[in-house]
Design an enzyme around this catalytic site. Structure first.
Site: not given
Ligand code: PMT
Length: 399
Positions: A205, A274, A284, A318, A332, A336
């Protein structure tokens, strides 16, 4: 207090003091330069006056200064930094000799003192210099170790002034550290993860890592021990922070769990993928053999797992949303078991992914919320860590 006194001695690395001043100014800190008499042989005091916007001090008896300037200035500063520091100024400070402005000022200063030595390696390692350094350390003075590299004398070795970035970051930690972060381990994740299909193709991403890097930098400045677990990003890691580099979500999961037991706070700002490919190949895959319906599976949700295994750690997640920010982020947070969630609108082009600025909402489980309006990721991180500090203090109060 928002002022630093910068002592500058007669080393060839004196030119780096200009970068040090600029870096402090970027942090909204004013700098008053104090030069030794010999340093003025390399650079005119007017140079630093122009850069800092304040009259450079050289002599004790200068009529342009206040009557007892060394005492008056000592009350105005939050740090005395001497960079570059020669063997001579270190020896003078260690023995308490006060025969010019800088050495006299040192005795009057009540704020922290940080010294960044710069000299030939043999001079630095000389038992007399080392004894002087030890004496100053015993008196509470802090040092930024010189680095190895090319020296002005033509030799290569230790004794080169540390980088301005490292000197300024170490200074900021001395100014900004807060008792509540002392001896606390803060784990920060940053950047994207990369889920490989084969050695050349992957799913990922747009995360640049900037948000997580700033959080790690600010946590270090507040006095915490910091581990930054980063996906594939190319940013220069912040000074003083331990860095673990990972590629996939599974590697990130393992790295986070390596530190989870010792951690006081985990901040998951990484954009963990995700999904990953159900089947991968070490070689490859030839185009003709690639089916157009590649099967995906969910990656482990690291944060959810952390939430369920929580034993006193403060968990900050986040939420990257494009709609219904509050509802989705709150869901979330509950699912979590988070103590705080930071939600950003990643549909906006001016903030979020890859940008230097962000605008975020903070949501707490008790229903409290706060908007941090659009500002630099540095300032957003400072605000988030202020809230984390308050939560840690509150917990201490409750125990
Ligand atoms: O890196 P930059 O360019 O500075 O951009 C910052 C950002 C936009 C990436 C950052 O501010 C941000 O939003 N980070 C979280 C991105 C994310 O994965 O969000 P989510 O809503 O999909 O996930 C929710 C939370 O679960 C997040 O804390 C994520 O780290 C966590 N997660 C998600 C999926 C997964 N398989 N395991 C996780 O722990």
């Amino acid at each position: 207090m928002n002022k630093i006194a910068l002592g500058v001695a007669s080393s060839i690395s004196i030119y780096k003091a200009a970068d040090i001043i600029r870096l402090f100014q970027k942090e909204d800190l004013a700098v008053r330069v104090i030069m030794t008499e010999k340093a003025t042989r390399f650079i005119q005091p007017d140079f630093f006056t122009a850069l800092s916007g304040e009259e450079t001090i050289v002599n004790l008896f200068d009529r342009r200064q206040r009557p007892i300037e060394h005492i008056a200035l000592a009350d105005e500063i939050s740090l005395l930094l001497i960079a570059p520091a020669t063997a001579n100024i270190i020896a003078k400070l260690a023995s308490g000799l006060a025969d010019d402005f800088l050495s006299t000022f040192y005795l009057a200063v009540k704020s922290p003192v940080l010294i960044a030595p710069a000299m030939n390696e043999a001079m630095f390692l000389h038992p007399q210099t080392q004894a002087n350094i030890k004496k100053l350390r015993d008196n509470g003075v802090e040092f930024v170790e010189p680095e190895a590299g090319y020296l002005a004398c033509g030799q290569t070795g230790g004794g080169r002034l540390a980088s301005p970035e490292k000197i300024v970051q170490t200074s900021l930690r001395l100014i900004r550290r807060q008792p509540v972060f002392k001896d606390k381990l803060i784990v920060v994740t940053a950047g994207p993860t990369r889920e490989s299909l084969d050695p050349v193709r992957f799913l990922s991403n747009r995360s640049s890592g900037k948000m997580g890097y700033e959080l790690a930098r600010q946590a270090y400045q507040l006095g915490a021990e910091v581990v930054l677990i980063k996906g594939p990003v190319e940013l220069e890691p912040p000074t003083g922070v331990k860095v673990e580099t990972v590629v996939s979500s599974e590697e990130m999961r393992q790295a986070v769990f390596k530190y989870y037991d010792q951690a006081s706070v985990v901040i998951m700002s990484a954009a963990v993928s995700d999904f990953r490919f159900r089947q991968t190949s070490l070689k490859k895959i030839r185009k003709e053999k690639l089916t157009l319906n590649l099967e995906l599976e969910r990656t482990p949700d690291i944060l959810e797992e952390l939430g369920h295994l929580k034993r006193g750690q403060l968990l900050v997640g986040f939420a990257a949303e494009t709609a219904d920010l509050k509802t989705r982020a709150s869901d979330k947070m509950k699912r979590k078991k988070l103590d705080l969630i930071v939600a950003n609108d990643v549909s906006r082009e001016d903030i979020g992914f890859g940008r230097d600025e962000n605008e975020v909402y903070l949501f707490w489980p008790d229903g409290r919320e706060r908007l941090i309006g659009k500002t630099s990721k540095r300032k957003v991180s400072q605000e988030i860590l202020t809230e984390i500090g308050a939560m840690l203090n509150e917990r201490k109060g409750n125990n």
